[in-house]
Scaffold this motif. Structure first.
Motif, PDB file in Angstrom:
ATOM      1  N   MET A 142      60.485  56.347  22.036  1.00 60.75           N
ATOM      2  CA  MET A 142      61.253  55.725  23.120  1.00 60.75           C
ATOM      3  C   MET A 142      60.338  54.796  23.921  1.00 60.75           C
ATOM      4  O   MET A 142      59.198  55.145  24.227  1.00 60.75           O
ATOM      5  N   ASN A 143      60.843  53.633  24.243  1.00 59.67           N
ATOM      6  CA  ASN A 143      60.129  52.636  25.055  1.00 59.67           C
ATOM      7  C   ASN A 143      58.841  52.138  24.416  1.00 59.67           C
ATOM      8  O   ASN A 143      58.023  51.503  25.078  1.00 59.67           O
ATOM      9  N   TYR A 144      58.630  52.454  23.144  1.00 61.39           N
ATOM     10  CA  TYR A 144      57.446  51.953  22.446  1.00 61.39           C
ATOM     11  C   TYR A 144      57.762  50.596  21.849  1.00 61.39           C
ATOM     12  O   TYR A 144      58.789  50.399  21.216  1.00 61.39           O
ATOM     13  N   ASN A 145      56.863  49.656  22.067  1.00 61.49           N
ATOM     14  CA  ASN A 145      56.999  48.315  21.517  1.00 61.49           C
ATOM     15  C   ASN A 145      55.714  48.007  20.755  1.00 61.49           C
ATOM     16  O   ASN A 145      54.644  47.933  21.351  1.00 61.49           O
ATOM     17  N   PRO A 146      55.802  47.808  19.440  1.00 57.79           N
ATOM     18  CA  PRO A 146      54.605  47.543  18.645  1.00 57.79           C
ATOM     19  C   PRO A 146      53.842  46.291  19.077  1.00 57.79           C
ATOM     20  O   PRO A 146      52.660  46.144  18.762  1.00 57.79           O
ATOM     21  N   ALA A 147      54.495  45.404  19.822  1.00 54.96           N
ATOM     22  CA  ALA A 147      53.825  44.181  20.285  1.00 54.96           C
ATOM     23  C   ALA A 147      52.949  44.437  21.517  1.00 54.96           C
ATOM     24  O   ALA A 147      52.148  43.578  21.894  1.00 54.96           O
ATOM     25  N   GLN A 148      53.092  45.592  22.148  1.00 51.28           N
ATOM     26  CA  GLN A 148      52.279  45.908  23.328  1.00 51.28           C
ATOM     27  C   GLN A 148      50.808  46.068  22.935  1.00 51.28           C
ATOM     28  O   GLN A 148      50.500  46.376  21.779  1.00 51.28           O
ATOM     29  N   PRO A 149      49.901  45.928  23.906  1.00 58.14           N
ATOM     30  CA  PRO A 149      48.504  46.237  23.618  1.00 58.14           C
ATOM     31  C   PRO A 149      48.380  47.686  23.125  1.00 58.14           C
ATOM     32  O   PRO A 149      49.174  48.548  23.499  1.00 58.14           O
ATOM     33  N   PHE A 150      47.375  47.929  22.292  1.00 53.95           N
ATOM     34  CA  PHE A 150      47.221  49.229  21.640  1.00 53.95           C
ATOM     35  C   PHE A 150      47.255  50.394  22.622  1.00 53.95           C
ATOM     36  O   PHE A 150      48.008  51.352  22.427  1.00 53.95           O
ATOM     37  N   LYS A 151      46.441  50.352  23.663  1.00 59.62           N
ATOM     38  CA  LYS A 151      46.335  51.500  24.556  1.00 59.62           C
ATOM     39  C   LYS A 151      47.665  51.812  25.247  1.00 59.62           C
ATOM     40  O   LYS A 151      48.017  52.974  25.439  1.00 59.62           O
ATOM     41  N   ILE A 152      48.415  50.787  25.602  1.00 64.42           N
ATOM     42  CA  ILE A 152      49.717  51.001  26.240  1.00 64.42           C
ATOM     43  C   ILE A 152      50.674  51.677  25.255  1.00 64.42           C
ATOM     44  O   ILE A 152      51.365  52.635  25.603  1.00 64.42           O
ATOM     45  N   GLY A 153      50.706  51.193  24.024  1.00 66.62           N
ATOM     46  CA  GLY A 153      51.556  51.803  23.009  1.00 66.62           C
ATOM     47  C   GLY A 153      51.155  53.240  22.725  1.00 66.62           C
ATOM     48  O   GLY A 153      52.005  54.128  22.611  1.00 66.62           O
ATOM     49  N   PHE A 154      49.852  53.477  22.625  1.00 65.73           N
ATOM     50  CA  PHE A 154      49.348  54.824  22.372  1.00 65.73           C
ATOM     51  C   PHE A 154      49.719  55.753  23.527  1.00 65.73           C
ATOM     52  O   PHE A 154      50.170  56.881  23.318  1.00 65.73           O
ATOM     53  N   HIS A 155      49.563  55.274  24.742  1.00 64.48           N
ATOM     54  CA  HIS A 155      49.895  56.063  25.922  1.00 64.48           C
ATOM     55  C   HIS A 155      51.387  56.402  25.942  1.00 64.48           C
ATOM     56  O   HIS A 155      51.776  57.538  26.255  1.00 64.48           O
ATOM     57  N   THR A 156      52.222  55.441  25.601  1.00 62.42           N
ATOM     58  CA  THR A 156      53.679  55.657  25.577  1.00 62.42           C
ATOM     59  C   THR A 156      54.038  56.770  24.595  1.00 62.42           C
ATOM     60  O   THR A 156      54.748  57.718  24.946  1.00 62.42           O
ATOM     61  N   ILE A 157      53.535  56.651  23.382  1.00 61.57           N
ATOM     62  CA  ILE A 157      53.855  57.654  22.359  1.00 61.57           C
ATOM     63  C   ILE A 157      53.263  59.007  22.745  1.00 61.57           C
ATOM     64  O   ILE A 157      53.931  60.036  22.640  1.00 61.57           O
ATOM     65  N   TRP A 158      52.023  59.023  23.202  1.00 57.05           N
ATOM     66  CA  TRP A 158      51.362  60.267  23.612  1.00 57.05           C
ATOM     67  C   TRP A 158      52.183  60.977  24.690  1.00 57.05           C
ATOM     68  O   TRP A 158      52.469  62.168  24.582  1.00 57.05           O
ATOM     69  N   SER A 159      52.590  60.231  25.709  1.00 53.94           N
ATOM     70  CA  SER A 159      53.382  60.808  26.801  1.00 53.94           C
ATOM     71  C   SER A 159      54.727  61.334  26.303  1.00 53.94           C
ATOM     72  O   SER A 159      55.161  62.421  26.705  1.00 53.94           O
ATOM     73  N   ASN A 160      55.371  60.569  25.446  1.00 54.40           N
ATOM     74  CA  ASN A 160      56.657  61.007  24.891  1.00 54.40           C
ATOM     75  C   ASN A 160      56.513  62.313  24.118  1.00 54.40           C
ATOM     76  O   ASN A 160      57.359  63.202  24.231  1.00 54.40           O
ATOM     77  N   ILE A 161      55.455  62.417  23.331  1.00 53.14           N
ATOM     78  CA  ILE A 161      55.256  63.635  22.544  1.00 53.14           C
ATOM     79  C   ILE A 161      54.977  64.821  23.459  1.00 53.14           C
ATOM     80  O   ILE A 161      55.528  65.904  23.260  1.00 53.14           O
ATOM     81  N   VAL A 162      54.149  64.632  24.481  1.00 54.93           N
ATOM     82  CA  VAL A 162      53.863  65.721  25.426  1.00 54.93           C
ATOM     83  C   VAL A 162      55.160  66.216  26.068  1.00 54.93           C
ATOM     84  O   VAL A 162      55.433  67.420  26.084  1.00 54.93           O
ATOM     85  N   HIS A 163      55.957  65.305  26.579  1.00 56.19           N
ATOM     86  CA  HIS A 163      57.207  65.695  27.240  1.00 56.19           C
ATOM     87  C   HIS A 163      58.153  66.393  26.272  1.00 56.19           C
ATOM     88  O   HIS A 163      58.806  67.375  26.634  1.00 56.19           O
ATOM     89  N   ARG A 164      58.221  65.900  25.050  1.00 53.39           N
ATOM     90  CA  ARG A 164      59.103  66.511  24.047  1.00 53.39           C
ATOM     91  C   ARG A 164      58.628  67.928  23.711  1.00 53.39           C
ATOM     92  O   ARG A 164      59.434  68.857  23.631  1.00 53.39           O
ATOM     93  N   ARG A 165      57.323  68.089  23.518  1.00 60.28           N
ATOM     94  CA  ARG A 165      56.787  69.404  23.154  1.00 60.28           C
ATOM     95  C   ARG A 165      57.024  70.424  24.268  1.00 60.28           C
ATOM     96  O   ARG A 165      57.296  71.587  24.001  1.00 60.28           O
ATOM     97  N   ILE A 166      56.928  69.992  25.501  1.00 58.88           N
ATOM     98  CA  ILE A 166      57.152  70.911  26.621  1.00 58.88           C
ATOM     99  C   ILE A 166      58.644  71.232  26.767  1.00 58.88           C
ATOM    100  O   ILE A 166      59.026  72.389  26.907  1.00 58.88           O
ATOM    101  N   SER A 167      59.473  70.206  26.727  1.00 55.07           N
ATOM    102  CA  SER A 167      60.911  70.422  26.972  1.00 55.07           C
ATOM    103  C   SER A 167      61.640  71.049  25.775  1.00 55.07           C
ATOM    104  O   SER A 167      62.719  71.607  25.941  1.00 55.07           O
TER     105      SER A 167
END
Length: 190
Positions: free
Chosen positions: A72-97
């Motif tokens: 969600m909200n991940y855009n492959p055109a974003q800079p690497f760290k922003i994309g990585f942070h987006t996916i990382w955060s999404n996975i953390v929230h999903r794993r907890i919820s």
């Protein structure tokens, strides 16, 4: 023939996730799932011919649901760290919820129940993350090592965060999440 009742299937899945968290994949039976779901065992067999069919079906549903959330909200055109942070955060929230789901998926990876076809489907769904990691290596932003190990480190940290939240009632604030992201980032950056 009576159409499949999606609500009943969801109750069966929910019951299975609860039982797997309590007693593992090997520890539950079709009878215990039926009882937990509040249905007759015979009804359960109308939906799933056996335990393996139930596990595989639930695994695919969990993976599809997870993958849709992870990107969600991940855009492959974003800079690497922003994309990585987006996916990382999404996975953390999903794993907890969806903690029971996370436990189930983890156990499935270590079991003989999951069919090779389902594993291939899984790999395809997570292709955006694999592509992002490869891009990060090409751009010399993260360590140039086997993607398998980079993802193992990333997912390992995420899984431990979720376990601490659930098992130890640790509060997750934006600051705690950001500090944990920074620890993960420091571990993989070049």
């Amino acid at each position: 023939m009576k159409p499949r009742d999606e609500n009943k299937i969801n109750e069966i899945y929910k019951a299975t996730l609860t039982l797997v968290k309590e007693s593992g994949l090997a520890g539950f039976t079709m009878q215990s799932v039926a009882k937990e779901a509040g249905i007759a065992t015979g009804t359960l067999y109308i939906y799933f011919k056996n335990k393996e069919a139930l596990i595989n079906s639930l695994f695919v549903e969990c993976i599809k649901s997870s993958a849709s959330t992870f990107f969600m909200n991940y855009n492959p055109a974003q800079p690497f760290k922003i994309g990585f942070h987006t996916i990382w955060s999404n996975i953390v929230h999903r794993r907890i919820s969806h903690f029971n789901e996370s436990i189930f998926i983890e156990q499935c990876f270590h079991s003989p129940f999951i069919e090779e076809e389902d594993k291939m489907t899984l790999r395809k769904m997570f292709e955006p993350l694999l592509q992002l990691i490869e891009r990060g290596k090409k751009e010399h932003l993260i360590k140039d090592m086997d993607t398998f190990w980079l993802l193992s480190f990333m997912i390992g940290t995420i899984n431990e965060i979720a376990k601490r939240v659930i098992y130890y009632n640790k509060k997750v604030t934006p600051e705690v999440l950001e500090n944990n992201f920074q620890l993960c980032w420091d571990g993989i950056k070049a």
